[in-house]
Design a protein around this motif. Structure first.
Motif, PDB file in Angstrom:
ATOM      1  N   GLY A  69      54.543   6.608  60.021  1.00 10.43           N
ATOM      2  CA  GLY A  69      53.230   7.198  59.817  1.00 10.43           C
ATOM      3  C   GLY A  69      52.858   8.285  60.796  1.00 10.43           C
ATOM      4  O   GLY A  69      51.877   9.006  60.587  1.00 10.43           O
ATOM      5  N   HIS A  70      53.643   8.418  61.883  1.00  7.10           N
ATOM      6  CA  HIS A  70      53.251   9.350  62.932  1.00  7.10           C
ATOM      7  C   HIS A  70      54.456  10.093  63.511  1.00  7.10           C
ATOM      8  O   HIS A  70      55.537   9.539  63.656  1.00  7.10           O
ATOM      9  N   SER A  71      54.241  11.357  63.827  1.00  8.92           N
ATOM     10  CA  SER A  71      55.181  12.130  64.643  1.00  8.92           C
ATOM     11  C   SER A  71      54.296  12.942  65.574  1.00  8.92           C
ATOM     12  O   SER A  71      53.642  13.886  65.134  1.00  8.92           O
ATOM     13  N   SER A  72      54.256  12.548  66.832  1.00  7.41           N
ATOM     14  CA  SER A  72      53.289  13.150  67.755  1.00  7.41           C
ATOM     15  C   SER A  72      53.897  13.397  69.127  1.00  7.41           C
ATOM     16  O   SER A  72      54.761  12.645  69.581  1.00  7.41           O
ATOM     17  N   LEU A  73      53.417  14.465  69.770  1.00  4.37           N
ATOM     18  CA  LEU A  73      53.717  14.724  71.175  1.00  4.37           C
ATOM     19  C   LEU A  73      52.422  14.518  71.947  1.00  4.37           C
ATOM     20  O   LEU A  73      51.412  15.171  71.669  1.00  4.37           O
ATOM     21  N   LEU A  74      52.447  13.590  72.900  1.00  6.72           N
ATOM     22  CA  LEU A  74      51.233  13.208  73.614  1.00  6.72           C
ATOM     23  C   LEU A  74      51.440  13.285  75.122  1.00  6.72           C
ATOM     24  O   LEU A  74      52.500  12.917  75.634  1.00  6.72           O
ATOM     25  N   ARG A  90      60.796  21.015  75.304  1.00  4.04           N
ATOM     26  CA  ARG A  90      59.989  22.206  75.584  1.00  4.04           C
ATOM     27  C   ARG A  90      58.619  21.821  76.153  1.00  4.04           C
ATOM     28  O   ARG A  90      58.132  22.445  77.084  1.00  4.04           O
ATOM     29  N   ALA A  91      58.003  20.785  75.589  1.00  2.00           N
ATOM     30  CA  ALA A  91      56.693  20.341  76.067  1.00  2.00           C
ATOM     31  C   ALA A  91      56.775  19.872  77.513  1.00  2.00           C
ATOM     32  O   ALA A  91      55.882  20.160  78.326  1.00  2.00           O
ATOM     33  N   CYS A  92      57.829  19.149  77.840  1.00  4.98           N
ATOM     34  CA  CYS A  92      58.013  18.691  79.224  1.00  4.98           C
ATOM     35  C   CYS A  92      58.103  19.882  80.180  1.00  4.98           C
ATOM     36  O   CYS A  92      57.459  19.904  81.237  1.00  4.98           O
ATOM     37  N   LYS A  93      58.895  20.877  79.807  1.00 10.20           N
ATOM     38  CA  LYS A  93      59.047  22.067  80.651  1.00 10.20           C
ATOM     39  C   LYS A  93      57.726  22.813  80.794  1.00 10.20           C
ATOM     40  O   LYS A  93      57.332  23.212  81.894  1.00 10.20           O
ATOM     41  N   ASP A  94      57.038  23.001  79.665  1.00  6.65           N
ATOM     42  CA  ASP A  94      55.785  23.763  79.687  1.00  6.65           C
ATOM     43  C   ASP A  94      54.706  23.074  80.506  1.00  6.65           C
ATOM     44  O   ASP A  94      53.885  23.730  81.159  1.00  6.65           O
ATOM     45  N   GLU A  95      54.680  21.738  80.473  1.00  3.03           N
ATOM     46  CA  GLU A  95      53.646  20.980  81.179  1.00  3.03           C
ATOM     47  C   GLU A  95      54.060  20.568  82.587  1.00  3.03           C
ATOM     48  O   GLU A  95      53.279  19.957  83.311  1.00  3.03           O
ATOM     49  N   GLY A  96      55.306  20.880  82.958  1.00  5.24           N
ATOM     50  CA  GLY A  96      55.771  20.526  84.294  1.00  5.24           C
ATOM     51  C   GLY A  96      55.962  19.033  84.493  1.00  5.24           C
ATOM     52  O   GLY A  96      55.779  18.509  85.595  1.00  5.24           O
ATOM     53  N   VAL A  97      56.341  18.335  83.423  1.00  6.81           N
ATOM     54  CA  VAL A  97      56.567  16.886  83.495  1.00  6.81           C
ATOM     55  C   VAL A  97      58.077  16.632  83.510  1.00  6.81           C
ATOM     56  O   VAL A  97      58.797  17.138  82.659  1.00  6.81           O
ATOM     57  N   ASP A  98      58.545  15.835  84.475  1.00 10.76           N
ATOM     58  CA  ASP A  98      59.997  15.679  84.646  1.00 10.76           C
ATOM     59  C   ASP A  98      60.563  14.439  83.966  1.00 10.76           C
ATOM     60  O   ASP A  98      61.635  13.950  84.325  1.00 10.76           O
ATOM     61  N   GLU A 109      71.132  13.791  75.904  1.00  9.91           N
ATOM     62  CA  GLU A 109      71.933  14.989  76.194  1.00  9.91           C
ATOM     63  C   GLU A 109      71.046  16.159  76.622  1.00  9.91           C
ATOM     64  O   GLU A 109      71.307  16.824  77.631  1.00  9.91           O
ATOM     65  N   ARG A 110      69.982  16.403  75.881  1.00 12.38           N
ATOM     66  CA  ARG A 110      69.107  17.544  76.178  1.00 12.38           C
ATOM     67  C   ARG A 110      68.250  17.300  77.416  1.00 12.38           C
ATOM     68  O   ARG A 110      67.963  18.235  78.169  1.00 12.38           O
ATOM     69  N   CYS A 111      67.850  16.058  77.638  1.00 10.24           N
ATOM     70  CA  CYS A 111      67.063  15.750  78.834  1.00 10.24           C
ATOM     71  C   CYS A 111      67.908  15.907  80.101  1.00 10.24           C
ATOM     72  O   CYS A 111      67.440  16.446  81.106  1.00 10.24           O
ATOM     73  N   GLU A 112      69.135  15.447  80.051  1.00 10.69           N
ATOM     74  CA  GLU A 112      70.024  15.586  81.208  1.00 10.69           C
ATOM     75  C   GLU A 112      70.241  17.053  81.535  1.00 10.69           C
ATOM     76  O   GLU A 112      70.233  17.458  82.705  1.00 10.69           O
ATOM     77  N   ARG A 113      70.422  17.860  80.500  1.00 13.87           N
ATOM     78  CA  ARG A 113      70.639  19.284  80.694  1.00 13.87           C
ATOM     79  C   ARG A 113      69.409  19.953  81.309  1.00 13.87           C
ATOM     80  O   ARG A 113      69.527  20.906  82.084  1.00 13.87           O
ATOM     81  N   ALA A 114      68.226  19.436  80.985  1.00 18.92           N
ATOM     82  CA  ALA A 114      66.980  20.046  81.475  1.00 18.92           C
ATOM     83  C   ALA A 114      66.454  19.390  82.754  1.00 18.92           C
ATOM     84  O   ALA A 114      65.399  19.780  83.266  1.00 18.92           O
ATOM     85  N   GLY A 115      67.172  18.387  83.260  1.00 20.76           N
ATOM     86  CA  GLY A 115      66.716  17.707  84.470  1.00 20.76           C
ATOM     87  C   GLY A 115      65.523  16.809  84.221  1.00 20.76           C
ATOM     88  O   GLY A 115      64.676  16.609  85.096  1.00 20.76           O
ATOM     89  N   ILE A 116      65.449  16.236  83.015  1.00 20.32           N
ATOM     90  CA  ILE A 116      64.330  15.370  82.620  1.00 20.32           C
ATOM     91  C   ILE A 116      64.829  13.932  82.485  1.00 20.32           C
ATOM     92  O   ILE A 116      65.885  13.680  81.912  1.00 20.32           O
ATOM     93  N   ARG A 117      64.067  12.994  83.032  1.00 20.68           N
ATOM     94  CA  ARG A 117      64.445  11.587  82.929  1.00 20.68           C
ATOM     95  C   ARG A 117      63.933  11.028  81.602  1.00 20.68           C
ATOM     96  O   ARG A 117      62.763  11.195  81.254  1.00 20.68           O
ATOM     97  N   LEU A 118      64.829  10.384  80.849  1.00 21.91           N
ATOM     98  CA  LEU A 118      64.471   9.846  79.533  1.00 21.91           C
ATOM     99  C   LEU A 118      64.196   8.351  79.631  1.00 21.91           C
ATOM    100  O   LEU A 118      64.961   7.610  80.255  1.00 21.91           O
TER     101      LEU A 118
END
Length: 372
Positions: free
Chosen positions: A142-147, A262-270, A290-299
């Motif tokens: 029912g939902h697809s959201s970025l929060l 992209r949202a993580c990068k734009d908002e400065g959230v790691d 894969e994409r989080c590791e490449r961007a230095g983001i913890r999943l």
């Protein structure tokens, strides 16, 4: 797990799962679920009236099973939490009514909480306290959201959402076209592992330079896949089901993960948290990692059982409400099928008067009868 951490029971009935969870702080003690999905399968989707009836029949046995599994008494609870929205109105009403009855009979505070915020908070049971702010990608039927959630109990900000079909809804519809049954997510995930995700170039919705950067659209993809299948059948050719499943799935998870990173990068959230039923999809998890590791983001992704609708997620958010001294809901709490994600819970202005008659003779007798 400290004995002074809040012990909360959570009830979830927003769709077709009757979920009852019990947590102490951020520790999961019980997660009991009664599903009516098999009943809906022959209709190719959830039938609201059938879901409501199933919740009604399953509620008390599921609560009793959760209490037994947790090894606690209902009297030990510090609060009752329940999904008050969003979801199917009739289904929500069963859960809210049950929660109010238990809260009243036990003299415990009641917390009406948001289904989407609960999907975020459940990760605390897996990976410990949420970072603040938390970036969350929620994907379900029912939902697809970025929060963005600076405070999961009071401040949840929508960055983007689906403008048509949700990701899980698209999975179900394509599975139907391929005659794979309901629900579609698990079977497409399984078949896709044997297919080639690059074999068919299906479109990626809302990924153009002028499109909303965080919104999602899967209706065009669904239509494109359905037409491709119809063209094959019209030409008398065999439909390569595994390749279609893999290519369709890749189109969905490509867009979801690309926008989330992209949202993580734009908002400065790691870090990035992924929740909701579609978060159980193996390809979504792999590509996100894969994409989080490449961007230095913890999943952070909970185990699959905690991604689908469950009572544990509601209890987790309820426990956080208690821990942060959030105002409980009134016993006049109602179900709200369109409760906005900006309202993580529904506080009650008249809570001070909610238990004004808590020492009424009939009330005391009812409590003794229920929990002697």
């Amino acid at each position: 797990m400290a004995a002074d951490e809040p012990l909360v029971l959570g009830i979830e009935t927003s769709c077709d799962e009757t979920g009852v969870g019990i947590v102490r702080g951020t520790t999961l003690l019980a997660d009991a679920v009664a599903s009516s999905v098999d009943t809906h399968a022959r209709f190719g989707g959830v039938v609201p009236e059938i879901a409501s009836r199933a919740h009604l029949e399953a509620m008390v046995p599921t609560i009793e099973r959760a209490l037994k599994e947790a090894g606690v008494s209902a009297r030990d609870l510090d609060g009752i939490a329940v999904t008050s929205g969003p979801g199917l109105a009739g289904a929500l009403l069963v859960g809210v009514s049950a929660a109010k009855a238990y809260a009243y009979a036990l003299g415990k505070p009641l917390y009406g909480v948001n289904h989407l915020a609960s999907h975020i908070c459940v990760d605390q049971l897996e990976h410990g306290p949420l970072p603040e702010p938390t970036m969350a990608l929620l994907v379900s039927g029912g939902h697809s959201s970025l929060l963005l959630a600076p405070d999961i109990t009071a401040d949840v900000r929508p960055l983007g959402a689906t403008i048509d079909d949700a990701a899980g809804e698209a999975f179900d519809k394509i599975a139907r076209v391929l005659n794979l049954g309901f629900p579609g997510g698990p079977v497409i995930d399984r078949l896709a592992k044997e297919g080639d995700p690059k074999s068919i170039a299906f479109p990626r919705g809302l990924t153009g330079p002028r499109d909303a950067p965080y919104d999602f659209s899967f209706s065009g993809l669904k239509t494109s896949v359905a037409r491709w299948i119809e063209a094959k059948r019209a030409a008398g050719e065999e439909v390569p089901v595994r390749d279609v499943a893999a290519s369709f799935q890749e189109a969905v998870v490509d867009v979801l993960t690309r926008k989330a990173v992209r949202a993580c990068k734009d908002e400065g959230v790691d870090h990035l948290m992924i929740g909701g039923g579609v978060a159980a999809n193996s390809r979504l998890r792999a590509l996100a990692q894969e994409r989080c590791e490449r961007a230095g983001i913890r999943l952070r992704v909970p185990r699959p059982k905690l991604c689908t609708d469950n009572g544990a997620m509601v209890a987790a958010l309820g426990a956080e409400m208690v821990a942060r001294n959030r105002l409980p809901s009134d016993l006049e709490l109602s179900a709200d099928s369109s409760l906005p994600v900006t309202e993580p819970h529904v506080p009650g202005a008249a809570h001070a008067h909610a238990h004004a008659h808590s020492h009424d003779h009939v009330h005391e007798i009812s409590k003794d009868n229920l929990y002697s």
